[in-house]
Design an enzyme around this catalytic site. Structure first.
Site, mmCIF file in Angstrom:
data_model
loop_
_atom_site.group_PDB
_atom_site.id
_atom_site.type_symbol
_atom_site.label_atom_id
_atom_site.label_comp_id
_atom_site.label_asym_id
_atom_site.label_seq_id
_atom_site.Cartn_x
_atom_site.Cartn_y
_atom_site.Cartn_z
ATOM 1 N N GLU A 3 49.853 13.856 84.156
ATOM 2 C CA GLU A 3 49.160 13.132 83.086
ATOM 3 C C GLU A 3 47.999 13.962 82.564
ATOM 4 O O GLU A 3 47.528 14.878 83.239
ATOM 5 C CB GLU A 3 48.627 11.794 83.627
ATOM 6 C CG GLU A 3 49.161 10.548 82.978
ATOM 7 C CD GLU A 3 48.939 10.365 81.490
ATOM 8 O OE1 GLU A 3 48.880 11.345 80.715
ATOM 9 O OE2 GLU A 3 48.833 9.205 81.079
ATOM 10 N N ASP B 275 41.786 7.769 83.747
ATOM 11 C CA ASP B 275 40.617 7.114 83.169
ATOM 12 C C ASP B 275 40.397 5.795 83.914
ATOM 13 O O ASP B 275 39.907 5.810 85.037
ATOM 14 C CB ASP B 275 40.891 6.937 81.660
ATOM 15 C CG ASP B 275 39.700 6.431 80.881
ATOM 16 O OD1 ASP B 275 38.575 6.778 81.242
ATOM 17 O OD2 ASP B 275 39.898 5.701 79.905
ATOM 18 N N LYS C 158 38.150 11.006 84.983
ATOM 19 C CA LYS C 158 36.918 10.383 84.495
ATOM 20 C C LYS C 158 36.570 9.243 85.449
ATOM 21 O O LYS C 158 36.823 8.076 85.159
ATOM 22 C CB LYS C 158 37.180 9.854 83.082
ATOM 23 C CG LYS C 158 36.003 9.923 82.135
ATOM 24 C CD LYS C 158 36.340 9.174 80.851
ATOM 25 C CE LYS C 158 36.739 10.065 79.722
ATOM 26 N NZ LYS C 158 36.985 9.288 78.464
ATOM 27 N N ARG D 50 45.483 17.370 69.599
ATOM 28 C CA ARG D 50 46.193 17.690 70.842
ATOM 29 C C ARG D 50 46.400 19.191 70.992
ATOM 30 O O ARG D 50 46.554 19.702 72.094
ATOM 31 C CB ARG D 50 47.571 17.020 70.867
ATOM 32 C CG ARG D 50 47.546 15.492 70.892
ATOM 33 C CD ARG D 50 48.959 14.973 71.179
ATOM 34 N NE ARG D 50 49.121 13.556 70.878
ATOM 35 C CZ ARG D 50 48.846 12.564 71.714
ATOM 36 N NH1 ARG D 50 48.356 12.825 72.913
ATOM 37 N NH2 ARG D 50 49.050 11.310 71.377
HETATM 38 P P1 IMP Z 1 44.064 4.514 81.666
HETATM 39 O O1 IMP Z 1 43.815 5.417 82.843
HETATM 40 O O2 IMP Z 1 45.082 3.460 81.902
HETATM 41 O O3 IMP Z 1 42.763 3.953 81.136
HETATM 42 O O4 IMP Z 1 44.698 5.283 80.436
HETATM 43 C C1 IMP Z 1 44.547 6.640 80.303
HETATM 44 C C2 IMP Z 1 45.062 7.038 78.947
HETATM 45 O O5 IMP Z 1 44.076 6.763 77.937
HETATM 46 C C3 IMP Z 1 45.282 8.536 78.941
HETATM 47 O O6 IMP Z 1 46.614 8.840 79.229
HETATM 48 C C4 IMP Z 1 44.881 8.927 77.544
HETATM 49 O O7 IMP Z 1 46.000 8.857 76.701
HETATM 50 C C5 IMP Z 1 43.870 7.890 77.116
HETATM 51 N N1 IMP Z 1 42.491 8.393 77.275
HETATM 52 C C6 IMP Z 1 41.579 8.033 78.203
HETATM 53 N N2 IMP Z 1 40.417 8.683 78.055
HETATM 54 C C7 IMP Z 1 40.599 9.527 76.994
HETATM 55 C C8 IMP Z 1 39.742 10.500 76.343
HETATM 56 O O8 IMP Z 1 38.586 10.752 76.684
HETATM 57 N N3 IMP Z 1 40.303 11.137 75.294
HETATM 58 C C9 IMP Z 1 41.582 10.924 74.852
HETATM 59 N N4 IMP Z 1 42.401 10.024 75.439
HETATM 60 C C10 IMP Z 1 41.905 9.335 76.495
HETATM 61 MG MG MG Z 2 48.290 9.446 77.526
#
Ligand code: IMP
Ligand code: MG
Length: 179
Positions: free
Chosen positions: A98, A102, A130, A164
């Site tokens: 991935e 996040d 993050k 991207r």
């Molecule tokens: P989560 O971990 O379910 O919140 O989702 C993560 C997804 O959100 C990642 O695969 C990214 O596509 C998107 N994402 C999260 N933070 C960022 C960022 O800082 N920049 C761009 N996309 C992000």
């Molecule tokens: Mg993604």
């Protein structure tokens, strides 16, 4: 540097150095195994394309595409499968790729789903982590870099599907979001 970028957080050189290290580490860990890299579209493609060329053990690839449900149902942590795996993963040592970990909502759901499909093992590699934003605990086996709680683009990561293709990871100028 791209005109819309305020600052570069991680340079192309630093990214390539780190991805090479990860490739060497993964090659050691997966020696004698049955490695299948599963990229999560679309954000993982740049990282995956670089990483796989630093991997020196036999390896196959596949892709999935997922999307989180809209704001109203996001607390359920359910994600929709937009594109499923092309082939069964039974017996493989799966390495999920991935762009960023996040909140962890998407990946925790995806990893639980993959665990029901008979793989020999499942590990996770993300380019970025993050940690400040985490809502769901996810075990991260390989990570490129930790980043602060700031929205980043480049090296696969998008804002509104753009940026991207930047070879570095950067932060957008604030006026780009208000367009
Ligand atoms: P989560 O971990 O379910 O919140 O989702 C993560 C997804 O959100 C990642 O695969 C990214 O596509 C998107 N994402 C999260 N933070 C960022 C960022 O800082 N920049 C761009 N996309 C992000
Ligand atoms: Mg993604």
């Amino acid at each position: 540097m791209n005109n819309d970028i305020k600052k570069i957080l991680i340079s192309e050189e630093d990214i390539q150095r780190r991805v090479k290290q990860l490739g060497e580490e993964i090659s050691r860990d997966f020696a004698g195994k049955n490695l299948l890299m599963v990229g999560v579209l679309k954000g993982s493609v740049v990282f995956m394309a670089d990483l796989m060329r630093y991997i020196t053990v036999p390896c196959e690839i596949d892709f999935m595409a997922v999307s989180s449900y809209g704001a109203g149902t996001s607390t359920s942590g359910v994600v929709k499968i937009i594109k499923d795996l092309s082939n069964p993963i039974e017996g493989y040592d799966v390495l999920v790729i991935e762009d960023i970990l996040d909140s962890g909502v998407t990946l925790s759901y995806l990893l639980e789903l993959l665990k029901t499909k008979g793989a020999k093992s499942i590990s996770l590699a993300t380019m970025l982590d993050k940690p400040e934003r985490r809502k769901k605990e996810v075990k991260l086996d390989y990570k490129g870099f930790e980043v602060p709680d700031e929205f980043v683009v480049g090296y696969g990561l998008d804002y509104d599907e753009k940026y991207r293709n930047l070879p570095y990871i950067g932060v957008l100028k604030p006026e780009i979001y208000s367009k």
